[in-house]
Design an enzyme around this catalytic site. Structure first.
Site, mmCIF file in Angstrom:
data_model
loop_
_atom_site.group_PDB
_atom_site.id
_atom_site.type_symbol
_atom_site.label_atom_id
_atom_site.label_comp_id
_atom_site.label_asym_id
_atom_site.label_seq_id
_atom_site.Cartn_x
_atom_site.Cartn_y
_atom_site.Cartn_z
ATOM 1 N N SER A 218 14.508 21.914 -15.682
ATOM 2 C CA SER A 218 13.236 22.490 -15.997
ATOM 3 C C SER A 218 13.737 23.996 -16.518
ATOM 4 C CB SER A 218 12.550 22.880 -14.504
ATOM 5 O OG SER A 218 11.774 23.873 -14.638
ATOM 6 N N HIS B 112 0.897 -1.009 0.071
ATOM 7 C CA HIS B 112 -0.103 0.030 -0.172
ATOM 8 C C HIS B 112 0.696 1.347 0.022
ATOM 9 C CE1 HIS B 112 -3.163 -2.557 1.407
ATOM 10 N NE2 HIS B 112 -2.447 -3.176 2.141
#
Ligand code: ARG
Length: 460
Positions: free
Chosen positions: A277, A156
């Site tokens: 970026s 999970h």
């Protein structure tokens, strides 16, 4: 260029229809396989006396020279041609005259195209397998270096139990080994020759389908001529096997993306395999992994295209089937691109062992081991589970871990606890004492690595 079938028609094909109908822009890549198939067909026509040996010899020479000229750049594909089959036949006829016109005796483009795709994809499967093997070898080499690198294992996406990075990598090796099995199976089932199926009902000429099948390295001929021309199961099967490879690469990519985030920082990509970026100077982005994940959807799309294309087609050939090529070629190109970019990205990445170890130290991933410690001393597992849960609660309240919680706290809940509990919940002990087959213990992961290598040695 006048159409080969112009005799039947009074008008020329509308230019729009011509462009719509033409597949040469995407099937030209099968030129080598088309020529190979035609040479085998002509050889058989010669051996069975359907064509004279003299014709077969000029056909072979003509086809070989066409291949050489395509490869040297001397001959370029005519965008006006209907497809690669028509293009090569027309070029052959313009080079050698009547013998070229005899090549198509006892053959149809329907069996020709079915043959060409099989020949083409058979080679592609070998390339995909080679790239997959390379990735598995990289996983094994990296695993060899990380049999003692403790990291948290997750369920999970919550820290669950301690494992090693080597075990995590070898889980992927197992997945890619199954992919190799699927690719091998696909090739085995694909490896039957449709040549000689003609348009759909075979031919009245005394052809020898076994001969062409064996000349082209097939196991044998497809046993029904309708099936020979109308089957595209092998495209779907390959599309499915490739989708599974992509699904595995995508899961791995997802983990790489997570591991590269500051939240995890388990992995640092090499600068050559990351991007920056345009605005945020601090960024180092895992674009390769993201693209692999993104392209997975595209390959699933190719598989769905193939399945949908085939679902209502009556036997035998229908032009819809021309759509098979762009889909399966895209799937094949994409998986090769992804495998060959992902592997060096992984290989050059730096594994941040200390961060993995530090993450493993948080999150109480040794709680199961604490419960097992009690169980081994006679406490029933459910009671041990409850006691450990309470201990974790106390740690959370006090800002401690099971390693730093004083023995007195342990003893307050069960007199069974002794000093040796700290040894039992030590992360390395926890990982290394999981010695069942397939487990994270060093010798067990080494066994997995040996097993993977032996699987690779047995590949056909
Ligand atoms: N370009 C066609 C294809 O890819 C070749 C087969 C054409 N056969 C026909 N009967 N029109 O499917």
């Amino acid at each position: 260029m006048a159409k080969m079938w112009a005799g039947r028609f009074k008008k020329e094909t509308d230019q729009g229809v011509n462009d719509f109908n033409s597949s040469i822009s995407f099937d030209a890549r099968m030129y080598r396989h088309d020529i190979m198939g035609s040479i085998a067909h002509a050889t058989m026509l010669g051996k069975t006396g359907i064509l004279s040996q003299a014709d077969v010899d000029v056909i072979r020479e003509g086809l070989t020279s066409i291949q050489e000229d395509i490869e040297s750049g001397a001959l370029s594909f005519d965008p006006q041609a209907e497809d690669i089959h028509m293009f090569i036949e027309a070029e052959l006829t313009s080079r050698i005259g009547d013998a070229g016109k005899r090549l198509h005796t006892a053959r149809s483009r329907n069996d020709q195209v079915a043959l060409d795709i099989r020949l083409y994809l058979r080679d592609e499967i070998d390339e995909i397998k080679a790239l997959t093997v390379k990735l598995i070898r990289t996983l094994c080499t990296m695993a060899e270096e990380h049999t003692e690198t403790i990291m948290p294992g997750y369920t999970h996406l919550q820290r669950a139990q301690p494992i090693t990075f080597a075990q995590h990598l070898m889980a992927y090796a197992g997945m890619f080994l199954r992919d190799l099995g699927r690719l091998t199976d696909t090739k085995k089932r694909m490896n039957f020759s449709p040549l000689g199926s003609g348009a759909l009902a075979g031919t009245t000429y005394p052809i020898d389908r076994n001969m062409t099948a064996s000349l082209l390295g097939f196991t044998g001929p497809v046993m029904n001529t309708l099936d020979g021309v109308s089957d595209r199961d092998f495209c779907i099967e390959l599309g499915s096997a490739i989708s599974m490879v992509m699904m595995h690469l995508s899961r791995f990519s997802e983990e790489v993306i997570l591991w590269c985030s500051w939240e995890f920082k388990f992995l640092e990509l090499d600068d050559a395999f990351a991007t920056g970026s345009s605005i945020m100077p601090q960024k180092k982005n895992p674009d390769v992994a993201e693209l692999v994940r993104g392209k997975t959807g595209r390959v699933y799309g190719d598989l769905v295209t193939l399945l949908s294309m085939m679902k209502s087609l009556p036997l035998a050939y229908n032009k819809d089937m021309q759509e098979d090529k762009e889909a399966i070629f895209d799937a094949v190109d994409t998986v090769k691109l992804c495998l060959s970019t992902f592997e060096p990205m992984l290989k050059t990445a730096t594994v941040l062992k200390d961060n993995m170890r530090a993450a493993a130290a948080k999150g109480f991933i040794n709680a199961t081991d604490c419960a097992d410690y009690l169980t081994k001393k006679g406490v029933p597992f459910r009671d041990a589970y409850k006691i450990t849960g309470t201990l974790v609660g106390i740690c959370v309240d006090k800002g401690l871990t099971l390693e730093t919680l004083p023995l007195s706290e342990y003893k307050a809940l069960s007199h069974v606890f002794e000093e040796d509990v700290y040894q039992a919940i030590d992360l390395t002990t926890c990982a290394f004492s999981r010695r069942c087959t397939g487990g994270p213990a060093k010798e067990k992961v080494e066994e997995q690595i040996r097993w993977a290598y032996s699987q690779l040695d047995q590949l056909d």
